[in-house]
Design a protein around this motif. Sequence first.
Motif, mmCIF file in Angstrom:
data_model
loop_
_atom_site.group_PDB
_atom_site.id
_atom_site.type_symbol
_atom_site.label_atom_id
_atom_site.label_comp_id
_atom_site.label_asym_id
_atom_site.label_seq_id
_atom_site.Cartn_x
_atom_site.Cartn_y
_atom_site.Cartn_z
ATOM 1 N N HIS A 1 6.800 -11.568 0.820
ATOM 2 C CA HIS A 1 6.092 -10.568 1.623
ATOM 3 C C HIS A 1 6.742 -10.478 3.003
ATOM 4 N N LEU A 2 6.565 -9.345 3.680
ATOM 5 C CA LEU A 2 7.150 -9.160 5.016
ATOM 6 C C LEU A 2 6.056 -9.074 6.066
ATOM 7 N N SER A 3 6.305 -9.692 7.198
ATOM 8 C CA SER A 3 5.350 -9.593 8.295
ATOM 9 C C SER A 3 6.091 -9.305 9.597
ATOM 10 N N THR A 4 5.476 -9.606 10.711
ATOM 11 C CA THR A 4 5.914 -9.014 11.975
ATOM 12 C C THR A 4 5.758 -9.937 13.176
ATOM 13 N N VAL B 1 -4.819 -4.345 16.298
ATOM 14 C CA VAL B 1 -5.367 -4.303 14.931
ATOM 15 C C VAL B 1 -4.242 -4.520 13.920
ATOM 16 N N TYR B 2 -3.114 -3.846 14.162
ATOM 17 C CA TYR B 2 -1.967 -4.017 13.257
ATOM 18 C C TYR B 2 -1.591 -5.493 13.147
ATOM 19 N N GLY B 3 -1.461 -6.158 14.290
ATOM 20 C CA GLY B 3 -1.084 -7.575 14.282
ATOM 21 C C GLY B 3 -2.114 -8.427 13.562
ATOM 22 N N ALA C 1 -6.843 -2.889 4.629
ATOM 23 C CA ALA C 1 -6.738 -2.706 3.176
ATOM 24 C C ALA C 1 -5.287 -2.851 2.724
ATOM 25 N N VAL C 2 -4.380 -2.197 3.450
ATOM 26 C CA VAL C 2 -2.975 -2.178 3.025
ATOM 27 C C VAL C 2 -2.251 -3.470 3.438
ATOM 28 N N ASN C 3 -2.569 -3.972 4.640
ATOM 29 C CA ASN C 3 -1.798 -5.107 5.176
ATOM 30 C C ASN C 3 -2.385 -6.474 4.846
ATOM 31 N N GLU D 1 2.379 6.003 -7.415
ATOM 32 C CA GLU D 1 2.215 5.155 -8.608
ATOM 33 C C GLU D 1 1.119 4.110 -8.409
ATOM 34 N N VAL D 2 1.141 3.443 -7.257
ATOM 35 C CA VAL D 2 0.096 2.460 -6.936
ATOM 36 C C VAL D 2 -0.269 2.617 -5.462
ATOM 37 N N ASP D 3 -1.507 3.049 -5.211
ATOM 38 C CA ASP D 3 -1.972 3.137 -3.826
ATOM 39 C C ASP D 3 -2.484 1.760 -3.413
ATOM 40 N N LEU D 4 -1.944 1.261 -2.325
ATOM 41 C CA LEU D 4 -2.277 -0.109 -1.907
ATOM 42 C C LEU D 4 -3.711 -0.259 -1.405
ATOM 43 N N ALA E 1 7.490 -4.314 0.112
ATOM 44 C CA ALA E 1 8.101 -3.648 1.271
ATOM 45 C C ALA E 1 7.172 -2.573 1.829
ATOM 46 N N ALA E 2 5.936 -2.520 1.334
ATOM 47 C CA ALA E 2 4.998 -1.491 1.800
ATOM 48 C C ALA E 2 4.038 -2.089 2.823
ATOM 49 N N ALA E 3 3.620 -1.270 3.763
ATOM 50 C CA ALA E 3 2.670 -1.730 4.781
ATOM 51 C C ALA E 3 2.120 -0.519 5.521
ATOM 52 N N PHE E 4 0.988 -0.717 6.171
ATOM 53 C CA PHE E 4 0.447 0.271 7.114
ATOM 54 C C PHE E 4 1.127 -0.038 8.445
ATOM 55 N N THR E 5 2.156 0.748 8.802
ATOM 56 C CA THR E 5 2.999 0.391 9.948
ATOM 57 C C THR E 5 2.738 1.255 11.190
ATOM 58 N N MET E 6 1.729 2.124 11.109
ATOM 59 C CA MET E 6 1.448 2.993 12.266
ATOM 60 C C MET E 6 0.584 2.203 13.251
ATOM 61 N N VAL F 1 9.700 -10.190 10.527
ATOM 62 C CA VAL F 1 10.827 -9.462 11.108
ATOM 63 C C VAL F 1 10.330 -8.705 12.335
ATOM 64 N N SER F 2 11.257 -8.167 13.133
ATOM 65 C CA SER F 2 10.826 -7.459 14.341
ATOM 66 C C SER F 2 11.829 -6.364 14.685
ATOM 67 N N TRP F 3 11.326 -5.240 15.182
ATOM 68 C CA TRP F 3 12.187 -4.159 15.696
ATOM 69 C C TRP F 3 13.270 -3.819 14.657
ATOM 70 N N VAL F 4 12.841 -3.460 13.449
ATOM 71 C CA VAL F 4 13.788 -3.245 12.346
ATOM 72 C C VAL F 4 14.524 -1.911 12.520
HETATM 73 N N1 LIG Z 1 9.828 -1.214 11.195
HETATM 74 C C1 LIG Z 1 9.707 -2.248 12.032
HETATM 75 O O1 LIG Z 1 10.198 -2.208 13.166
HETATM 76 C C2 LIG Z 1 8.981 -3.488 11.595
HETATM 77 C C3 LIG Z 1 8.789 -4.496 12.552
HETATM 78 C C4 LIG Z 1 8.131 -5.652 12.161
HETATM 79 C C5 LIG Z 1 7.691 -5.813 10.866
HETATM 80 N N2 LIG Z 1 7.875 -4.808 9.957
HETATM 81 C C6 LIG Z 1 7.375 -5.027 8.602
HETATM 82 O O2 LIG Z 1 8.430 -4.756 7.682
HETATM 83 C C7 LIG Z 1 7.892 -4.240 6.464
HETATM 84 C C8 LIG Z 1 8.611 -2.949 6.083
HETATM 85 O O3 LIG Z 1 8.397 -1.997 7.116
HETATM 86 P P1 LIG Z 1 9.164 -0.598 7.156
HETATM 87 O O4 LIG Z 1 9.787 -0.473 8.497
HETATM 88 O O5 LIG Z 1 10.024 -0.432 5.956
HETATM 89 O O6 LIG Z 1 7.911 0.392 7.087
HETATM 90 P P2 LIG Z 1 7.868 1.964 6.796
HETATM 91 O O7 LIG Z 1 9.225 2.547 6.901
HETATM 92 O O8 LIG Z 1 6.778 2.512 7.652
HETATM 93 O O9 LIG Z 1 7.411 2.040 5.268
HETATM 94 C C9 LIG Z 1 6.120 1.743 4.872
HETATM 95 C C10 LIG Z 1 6.034 1.851 3.374
HETATM 96 O O10 LIG Z 1 4.698 1.493 2.973
HETATM 97 C C11 LIG Z 1 4.216 2.492 2.102
HETATM 98 N N3 LIG Z 1 2.758 2.587 2.175
HETATM 99 C C12 LIG Z 1 1.988 2.706 3.281
HETATM 100 N N4 LIG Z 1 0.685 2.815 2.921
HETATM 101 C C13 LIG Z 1 0.654 2.750 1.552
HETATM 102 C C14 LIG Z 1 -0.378 2.804 0.590
HETATM 103 N N5 LIG Z 1 -1.682 2.968 0.930
HETATM 104 N N6 LIG Z 1 -0.053 2.685 -0.726
HETATM 105 C C15 LIG Z 1 1.244 2.540 -1.089
HETATM 106 N N7 LIG Z 1 2.276 2.490 -0.229
HETATM 107 C C16 LIG Z 1 1.978 2.598 1.080
HETATM 108 C C17 LIG Z 1 4.869 3.786 2.596
HETATM 109 O O11 LIG Z 1 4.779 4.758 1.609
HETATM 110 P P3 LIG Z 1 4.751 6.356 1.993
HETATM 111 O O12 LIG Z 1 6.195 6.736 2.207
HETATM 112 O O13 LIG Z 1 4.136 6.983 0.801
HETATM 113 O O14 LIG Z 1 3.922 6.488 3.249
HETATM 114 C C18 LIG Z 1 6.284 3.276 2.838
HETATM 115 O O15 LIG Z 1 7.002 3.182 1.626
HETATM 116 C C19 LIG Z 1 6.378 -4.117 6.701
HETATM 117 O O16 LIG Z 1 5.730 -5.239 6.185
HETATM 118 C C20 LIG Z 1 6.249 -4.091 8.208
HETATM 119 O O17 LIG Z 1 4.981 -4.583 8.624
HETATM 120 C C21 LIG Z 1 8.515 -3.664 10.292
#
Ligand SMILES: NC(=O)c1ccc[n+]([C@@H]2O[C@H](COP(=O)([O-])OP(=O)(O)OC[C@H]3O[C@@H](n4cnc5c(N)ncnc54)[C@H](OP(=O)(O)O)[C@@H]3O)[C@@H](O)[C@H]2O)c1
Length: 295
Positions: free
Chosen positions: A97-100, A123-125, A75-77, A33-36, A57-62, A146-149
């Motif tokens: 917004h959520l961060s890390t 880079v992620y940080g 771009a995403v974060n 629907e919306v590409d970030l 709740a979206a982020a580039f988490t890789m 948040v951390s280690w979700v």
């Molecule tokens: N998981 C952790 O351990 C952790 C730790 C610290 C902080 N956080 C933070 O917590 C928040 C939520 O993380 P999470 O664990 O729920 O992450 P996640 O499971 O990896 O989900 C990421 C979400 O972002 C979406 N997304 C990524 N690139 C996008 C784009 N270009 N356009 C639109 N949507 C996009 C993904 O959609 P698709 O399904 O289409 O890819 C997915 O819905 C983030 O801000 C993250 O930085 C997480």
Amino acid sequence: MKVLQFGATGQVGQALIAAGRGKLSLTTLTRAEVDLTDPAAVRAAVLAADCDLVWNAAAFTMVDRAEAEPEAAFAVNATAPEAMAAACSERDVPFVHLSTDSVFDGQTDRPYVEADPARPISVYGRSKLAGEAAVLARPRTAVLRVSWVFSLYGRNYVAFMLELGRTRDVLKVVADQYGSPTDGEALAAFMVEAAPRWAAGGAGDAAFGLFHFANAGETSRFDFAQAAIARDPLTRAHLEPTTQAAFAEAAARPPRSPLDSGKLARVFGFTPQPWRPAVERAADQLVLAWAAPAR
Ligand SMILES: NC(=O)c1ccc[n+]([C@@H]2O[C@H](COP(=O)([O-])OP(=O)(O)OC[C@H]3O[C@@H](n4cnc5c(N)ncnc54)[C@H](OP(=O)(O)O)[C@@H]3O)[C@@H](O)[C@H]2O)c1
């Protein structure tokens, strides 16, 4: 309470959808629907929405891939949350917004508080820190680090360790990285509870600003995994400690990044529970869910 949510398919996105059911009118936006990576589309979505609050709740988490794809990560974060916050401020709608913990370098001997200097080592940080700054530059914005979700949803450490525990005899787990696990379902429940306060809050309200949100206490990746796996009667793995260096990942991780959630308790009266019972509950739920016959 009408909330617009970016990110529907991720771990926290799904937890928010579950927590909000029956309590909020939630409109969720997927990547389709919306590409970030398209800030104009992000802005248009916020301007078009009928809502009292927006959260992301979206982020580039890789984390490792971000080293090779810094433009995509920023771009995403960074650019996308900046566009969300700008459009929200144009409409005078609050934004959360959520961060890390990855904004820190991990050189600490105590849990990090919000006032500690952020010095990301990946880079992620760096991309997440840039996003925080852009969001917090606007009025009526909150950032929850948040951390280690972990949770019932998506790919997360507890689910991953339980899966590996069922398929491996020996599981090597990093024992020299320390942090605070964060219960994704408690986070989502908190955000749903706090939504009316954010929606009603004026620019100077203490509910806005930067907050740490993690379960109480600190643990190693090893003890985190052990706590989860010990709950699974079908596990066969024996855990062996290893080091972060042995994994040779592309991105550096902070060696010690526990988060102090004291400010959250002072402002919202919410104290996350100790990490171990929260991890055990999530592991029990995952084991139960996997035992249920597929429908
Ligand atoms: N998981 C952790 O351990 C952790 C730790 C610290 C902080 N956080 C933070 O917590 C928040 C939520 O993380 P999470 O664990 O729920 O992450 P996640 O499971 O990896 O989900 C990421 C979400 O972002 C979406 N997304 C990524 N690139 C996008 C784009 N270009 N356009 C639109 N949507 C996009 C993904 O959609 P698709 O399904 O289409 O890819 C997915 O819905 C983030 O801000 C993250 O930085 C997480």
